[in-house]
Design an enzyme around this catalytic site. Structure first.
Site, PDB file in Angstrom:
ATOM      1  CE  LYS A  88      -8.576  21.556  15.844  1.00  0.00           C
ATOM      2  NZ  LYS A  88      -8.300  20.657  16.981  1.00  0.00           N
ATOM      3  CD  GLU A 127      -7.851  25.054  22.941  1.00  0.00           C
ATOM      4  OE1 GLU A 127      -8.765  25.447  23.683  1.00  0.00           O
ATOM      5  OE2 GLU A 127      -7.969  24.084  22.163  1.00  0.00           O
ATOM      6  CB  SER A 133      -7.750  17.535   9.555  1.00  0.00           C
ATOM      7  OG  SER A 133      -6.445  18.054   9.387  1.00  0.00           O
TER       8      SER A 133
END
Lengths: 293, 694
Positions: free
Chosen positions: B363, B385, B659
């Site tokens: 991210k 968010e 990830s």
């Protein structure tokens, strides 16, 4: 060439509808009001709130007490343009089993009571129902037009086509930070009126309204919009009167929804609620209709 | 006598009357004085547009009177101003109320190709068209024997004109081609309800070579039908009533032209460089008007940044010095052995280690990129968010590093299951707002963030965490994440001497890590691409977040984009469920929807049980604790291996994108595997810092 589509009897039947060329219902109303130099009062309530039957009664009450155009809201699970009051009301309606095909009863109710019925809906509900099917059912019920808070003209091809075929008004929104170019795009694609948001943000009552809506109305008119109505944040008769001096119509939502809820956010006793709705509607109607006198 | 026969007979009758006044010889003289015709084929096929042939149409036998059109020349000029590529003029008098005078008027008023549309069966009519300045004529196969068709086509071509050859059936198409037609009109109206039948169009147009211009000839009214035909492969469309009866003729044509350009742009390749706003029919901007200015600004600033070497230098520096990129590509031989045990497939498995980035997930790649844009825009406040908390932590982190004010919206349910991440965000100085509306998960956090953005857009940037939402987010976030696949490709080469993988496997929630690892391979057909959604309790359970399996997601608009969406029969968003908060989302990035439709990526799902088993497998075999989100990719590796075997790929080389790391998931995993008692995990939840209520 479309020669093979001629039916055996040679009469033109069964063809897809062409462009309706019917007069815009909202424009007709605004023309009448302009002749009397008064703004229109547009009231919002979600359909199915607090229950379906009570919402029909509420819509009738609004028209009976001076609401000229009724904005029938379709409750949606993810209403990003709505503040807490309308969100709560929509949730209540959804929990009570609100169904989109019943909304046409509300449209008929408003039309029968003598009001102009609009629907306000987030786009996915209409898209999922079928845009052409919605337009046909809505027009059949006597509907006048659709307010689309999350559909901009750039994405509205299917709706523009369906509304042209069925003679329905297309009400797009503008906001204080819209550029002149955006205002022109909206004005050019709108039919009926343009909905000017009084401020940046979601629906809901505010103690004060600043001067920006007047400027926005002027800019939107300069971008060739014929009729401009102001909503979002207008809740009191005083605010309605102020806005009505320069706007073609004044849109009130949360303040009306509020009349049906108690202080805890629960649904009020229906008799009390309808009484409060009637009083608030009528006070707003008097103030708005009389503001230029 | 059929209607067509009648019309042909009528046209021939009218011609005989005209022949009394003007002989063929006179027509030929007149034709010789006309300027040379335009080569219409060049106007009717373009890489970036669907040319529109706009028609001057007063009436038709099927619909009767349509429009008066007192001044056809002026109308043609309006069509041209709206962007029409050619004007069609009906010259048939009896039923369509047209005339050659109309043709003259149009010719005098526009510089674009003009089509004479009539029931043409004689040489005289072809000469007549040319003598009146037509560049194109209509020939209807159904009205002509093969010899006549060929003769009239040859004459048309000899006179420098182009024929639009109208067909209704495969047989007629074959005849048209045999006669040498270069522009074929396909009439694909469904005769039962008279609606456009795109399926029929596809069937008819299928197999036509590229050098034939395909014109969709019937039933185009507005942008809806144009888009349908364009997506079915039509090169151009002919529109009559929809433009002739419009209140604003210029606007009506403009809308069609714009819709055509949009379709063309939405299908552009190479896939890895595809830009928004549309990915096939998906994407767009289904947002309140109030956000349009902010999205335009973001798009503009991002486009500037993309062209600015300084921006790329700064991003690369931060990626290396702050994030710790490149993240390694780790071979996982013991996991590969377990994969062989379970599937019988002998594979080499490589893990792309996004879990080793600062903050523990991919991210941050996107958070840093967007935060740099926030600086360029001069905004001071960031909202975001978060579902699993990884994007929230990444955003809070870069905001702390760059001195930006930060507020994170998190659904209450997610905040409870990711309590440690809530604490991390607060530690980093972010305000965490627990969202108690709706289902209290990721989508509700996004709704609140959107409401905040609509209200505070002047000084606030919404740092969206995935490849969903309105344009430009899907393409922009993809660009910030594509470094994952670019590195993996290079590392596979440099470190392991392997030219390309046979498969790339990723989990798909919104889809940013998957797009990130896949983008570098999208245009390399040798690489099989696999995406795994959150299967929850399985597709039949109703408790899942699978959008792509049959009977799950449908086409819909959600939180700014058109894509696949889990919704009920009313169009209301369905509750989703997954053990992983980060995959628990009702929709999916529009690029994934497109990649699914064109078959480039194969999507399936892993259930909670499969994901947790894979989680444990990776822990035990490689000493790597993956996030539960990433565990769906690990579980997917087993499924992908079986699929590769079925496709005959021997000894596959597989890249699995890890990830994020699983430290945040210890509470959930502890409970799942029985390492924590209920009381212990409750105590953990209670001790985990919760956010503030908004």
């Amino acid at each position: 060439m479309d020669v093979d589509t001629v039916p055996a009897n040679g009469t033109p039947t069964g063809q897809p509808l062409g462009i309706a060329h019917a007069p815009s219902p909202c424009r007709t109303l605004f023309d009448r009001f302009k002749a009397q130099d008064k703004p229109a009062f547009i009231g919002y309530l979600p359909f199915g709130f607090p229950t379906m039957d009570l919402s029909l009664e509420a819509f009738r009450t609004m028209v009976d007490n001076g609401c000229d155009i009724v904005e029938i809201g379709l409750p949606y699970s993810d209403p990003v343009m709505d503040g807490p009051v309308i969100q709560a009301a929509s949730q209540i309606a959804l929990r009570n089993g609100e169904r989109i095909h019943d909304v046409f009863k509300a449209v008929e109710t408003v039309a029968e009571a003598g009001g102009v019925p609009l629907i306000m809906s987030y786009w996915n509900l209409i898209f999922h129902y079928g845009v052409e099917r919605f337009a046909a059912d809505f027009a059949n019920a006597g509907g006048a037009g659709l307010i689309t808070p999350d559909l901009i003209p750039d994405e509205a091809g299917e709706w523009i086509e369906a509304s042209d075929r069925h003679g329905l008004d297309r009400i797009f929104l503008v906001s204080p930070d819209s550029t002149d170019e955006r205002l022109r795009i909206v004005a050019r694609n709108a039919r009926g009126f343009v909905y000017a948001a009084s401020r940046m943000g979601v629906t809901g009552e505010r103690a004060t309204i600043n001067a920006s809506p007047q400027r926005l109305v002027e800019r939107t008119r300069a971008a060739d919009a014929e009729n401009v109505c102001v909503g979002i944040g207008v809740s009191t008769p005083e605010q309605g009167a102020t806005v009505g001096k320069y706007a073609d119509g004044v849109i009130v939502g949360s303040a009306l929804v509020h009349t049906l809820l108690d202080t805890d956010g629960d649904v009020k006793d229906p008799v009390q609620g309808m009484g409060a709705l009637a009083n608030t509607t009528s006070a707003l109607a008097d103030a708005i209709h009389g503001c230029r006198r | 006598m059929s209607v067509l026969d009648e019309l042909v007979a009528g046209a021939q009758h009218d011609q005989r009357a005209r022949e009394q006044a003007t002989t063929l010889a006179q027509l030929k003289e007149q034709a010789a004085t006309m300027p040379a015709p335009l080569d219409a084929t060049r106007w009717l096929k373009r890489p970036d547009a669907i040319p529109v042939i706009a028609e001057i149409k007063r009436a038709s036998p099927s619909k009767g009177h349509l429009a008066d059109i007192p001044d056809p020349g002026a109308l043609a000029a309006q069509y041209a101003a709206g962007g029409a590529s050619a004007i069609s003029v009906l010259t048939e008098e009896q039923r369509f109320h047209g005339s050659l005078d109309d043709l003259d008027a149009v010719r005098a008023n526009v510089d674009i190709p003009v089509l004479r549309k009539d029931f043409i069966t004689t040489d005289y009519q072809v000469w007549e068209a040319r003598a009146h300045g037509a560049d194109l004529i209509l020939l209807i196969v159904a009205a002509l024997a093969d010899d006549d068709l060929r003769r009239l086509l040859d004459l048309t071509h000899d006179l420098g004109m182009t024929a639009l050859v109208e067909t209704h059936t495969v047989e007629e198409i074959d005849r048209a081609r045999a006669a040498g037609a270069k522009v074929i009109g396909i009439n694909a109206r469904n005769l039962k309800d008279l609606r456009v039948d795109v399926g029929k169009y596809r069937e008819l147009a299928d197999g036509l070579p590229d050098d034939v211009v395909k014109v969709a000839e019937s039933g185009v009214f507005g942008s809806v039908e144009l888009e349908d035909y364009a997506r079915a492969g039509a090169d151009a469309v002919l529109v009559g009533e929809g433009v002739a009866t419009a209140d604003d003729h210029v606007l009506a044509v403009q809308r069609l032209v714009k819709a055509g350009a949009t379709v063309k742009a939405s299908e552009q390749t190479p896939l890895s460089e595809h830009e928004g706003p549309y990915f096939g029919q998906y994407g767009g901007r289904f947002v309140p008007e109030a956000l349009v200015s902010a999205l335009d600004e973001l798009e503009r600033v991002y486009e500037d940044a993309k062209r600015d070497p300084e921006f790329h230098r700064e991003l690369a520096r931060l990626n290396q010095q702050y994030v710790g990129r490149p993240s390694p590509l780790t071979e996982a031989p013991r996991f590969a052995a377990r994969l062989k045990e379970k599937t019988g497939v002998e594979a080499r498995v490589f893990l792309k280690r996004e879990d080793l980035n600062h903050t523990g997930a991919h991210k941050i790649n996107n958070a840093i990129g967007q935060a740099l844009l926030v600086k360029r825009m001069g905004k001071t406040r960031v909202i975001a968010e978060t579902g699993a908390g990884q994007h929230g932590v990444a955003t809070a982190t870069v905001c702390a590093m760059m001195g930006l004010k930060c507020r994170i919206y998190m659904g209450q349910v997610d905040a409870r299951r990711q309590a440690l991440n809530v604490a991390r965000m607060r530690m980093l100085g972010a305000e965490v707002v627990e969202v108690t509306l709706g289902d209290r998960i990721l989508k509700d956090a996004i709704n609140e963030a959107l409401r905040d953005w609509v209200t505070n857009v002047e000084d606030t940037h919404y740092l969206l965490g995935t490849v969903a939402g309105p344009h430009p987010f899907p393409a922009m976030v993809r660009d910030f994440q594509k470094i994952i696949g670019e590195e993996a490709k290079q590392q596979l080469n440099d470190w392991y001497g392997i030219d390309h993988p046979d498969a790339v496997v990723a989990c798909v929630g919104g889809g940013s890590n998957a797009i990130g690892v896949m983008n570098a391979f999208l245009d390399d057909e040798r690489v099989n691409l696999y995406g795994y959604e959150a299967g929850g309790d399985g597709p039949e359970s109703g408790r899942h977040a699978i959008r792509f399996a049959p009977g799950t997601g449908e086409l819909g608009m959600f939180q700014g984009a058109k894509s696949y969406l889990l919704e009920n029969s009313e169009g209301q968003t369905l509750d989703t469920y997954s053990i992983s908060a980060g995959l628990d989302y009702a929709s999916v990035g529009p690029e994934h929807a497109w990649l699914k439709d064109i078959g480039r990526v194969r999507y399936s799902w892993a259930t909670d049980g499969e994901a947790m088993a894979a989680f444990k497998d990776l822990c035990e075999t490689e000493g790597i604790i993956p996030a539960i989100e990433s565990s769906h990719a690990v579980a997917g590796a087993y499924k992908a291996a079986l699929d590769l075997k079925e496709r005959g790929v021997e000894h596959p080389v597989m890249i699995v994108n890890i990830s994020g790391r699983g430290d945040k998931d210890m509470n959930t995993a502890g409970k799942w595997f029985g390492y924590l008692t209920d009381e212990q995990s409750k105590a953990l939840e209670a001790n985990g810092a919760q956010g503030n209520n908004a």
